[in-house]
Design an enzyme around this catalytic site. Structure first.
Site, short mmCIF file in Angstrom:
data_model
loop_
_atom_site.label_atom_id
_atom_site.label_comp_id
_atom_site.label_asym_id
_atom_site.label_seq_id
_atom_site.Cartn_x
_atom_site.Cartn_y
_atom_site.Cartn_z
N HIS A 139 -7.41 -5.58 0.33
CA HIS A 139 -5.88 -5.57 0.08
C HIS A 139 -5.62 -6.51 -1.41
O HIS A 139 -4.73 -7.51 -1.09
CB HIS A 139 -5.06 -6.05 1.17
CG HIS A 139 -3.62 -5.58 1.04
ND1 HIS A 139 -3.00 -5.18 2.20
CD2 HIS A 139 -2.80 -5.22 0.05
CE1 HIS A 139 -1.63 -4.83 1.96
NE2 HIS A 139 -1.53 -4.74 0.63
N GLU B 241 -5.23 -5.10 9.34
CA GLU B 241 -5.98 -6.10 8.48
C GLU B 241 -5.94 -7.54 8.99
O GLU B 241 -4.83 -8.01 9.63
CB GLU B 241 -5.14 -6.27 7.09
CG GLU B 241 -5.33 -4.89 6.56
CD GLU B 241 -4.43 -4.67 5.22
OE1 GLU B 241 -3.74 -5.89 4.77
OE2 GLU B 241 -4.11 -3.60 4.70
#
Length: 346
Positions: free
Chosen positions: A313, A294
């Site tokens: 997220h 990420e």
């Protein structure tokens, strides 16, 4: 005066901590100093062996700047700031660290224990937010909300989504498998009940609550859950046992056309195997809020599949999460100041 260094960010803002601390502890005898990190406007580090921060995960902040800011403070309240063994050695006055997240993965716990530093966290702070998001994620995929939206944004009226051979299914006719029965998993089960779906739970370490058992929720093995579920939603923590535990074999065991939802953590899933299962048509789709790396690389193949819904997220992000976390941290600080044991020691 007893000093608290507050290192927040643009989600867990320092003023939210400060307001909760003053309400719980009062103003007398306390000095609060605040600093703001740039997350989420700038990404955090994920523990890819940064020098001096080995073993820490999901953190943000320059160690030298953090040491300088904390200085002689007795207490540190933070969300993402890293605290390594080397940093603790240079912060001899620090006696307590309060971390506003479910796991203190940005703190070297072994070093903190060795130095007698109390570390507390806020488990379950975003359980409601993630559970609600999960229900929305399931509906977005099963009821074709995402597909219809994307088509209209591109000027295409997908009237064909009303065809019997293409339209979505209602949860009332489906079996939903919940993997992990912690705070979030239990909330997901509670929210699923009114839809009338069959609910399966797989968690080898926790027994079903009496109310869930009474309401017909079934506890089964992971293998049985995968074989029987139309939707599989993940809510396990990342451990040595669960890292990659949804791999090629598990995906192959799922019902043809099933949906996989991951609002937990990226390392739970072998995403290369998931890509292959989606391309081959063995799975009907996936809804992913978390990723192996990420931010997700822009050339990541899963970003281009038409049967995947993706979000950055954000399942745990809600205004209520901020309030819950700040209040829980304030109570832990109050207990520390009063000489009481912590509620959530790490």
């Amino acid at each position: 005066m007893r000093e608290i260094a507050i290192i927040g960010d643009h989600f867990m803002r320092p003023d939210a901590f400060a307001t909760a601390l003053r309400a719980a502890c009062g103003d007398d005898g306390l000095t609060l100093r605040c600093h703001t990190l740039p997350w989420p406007d700038e990404p955090m580090e994920h523990g890819y062996a940064s020098p001096g921060l080995e073993g820490l995960k999901e953190y943000q902040g320059d160690p030298e700047a953090i040491i300088a800011f904390v200085g002689q403070a007795e207490m540190l309240v933070t969300h993402l700031a890293p605290v390594s063994a080397g940093m603790l050695a240079r912060l001899p006055d620090l006696r307590m660290i309060a971390v506003s997240r479910g796991g203190a993965v940005n703190i070297d716990m072994a070093a903190a224990r060795a130095r007698g530093v109390r570390v507390v966290n806020t488990p379950g702070r975003n359980a409601g937010a993630v559970a609600e998001f999960t229900i929305g994620a399931i509906l977005a995929e099963t009821r074709l909300i995402r597909q219809g939206h994307e088509a209209l944004r591109n000027g295409v009226w997908r009237g064909d989504l009303y065809r019997a051979d293409r339209t979505g299914r209602e949860l009332s006719e489906m079996t939903v498998g919940v993997v992990g029965y912690g705070r979030i998993g239990r909330r997901v089960v509670r929210l699923l009940k009114p839809f009338g779906c069959r609910i399966l739970v797989a968690d080898p370490y926790v027994q079903l609550a009496a109310a869930d058992h009474h309401d017909g929720v079934e506890q089964v093995s992971l293998d049985n859950l995968l074989r029987q579920s139309d939707v599989v939603t993940l809510h396990a923590r990342v451990t040595a046992e669960t890292t990659g535990f949804i791999g090629a074999a598990q995906l192959a065991a799922m019902k043809p056309g099933a949906l996989l939802v991951n609002t937990a953590r990226g390392p739970l899933v072998d995403y290369d195997a998931l890509y292959e299962a989606l391309v081959a048509g063995r799975l009907g789709g996936a809804m992913l809020d978390t990723f192996a790396i990420e931010p997700a690389p822009p050339d990541w193949p899963l970003l281009r599949l038409p049967n995947v819904t993706l979000t950055p997220h954000i399942a745990g992000a809600s205004v209520k999460t901020i309030t819950i976390a700040a209040d829980a941290i304030a109570e832990e600080v109050r207990r520390y100041l009063a000489g009481e044991p912590p509620l959530n020691p790490c």
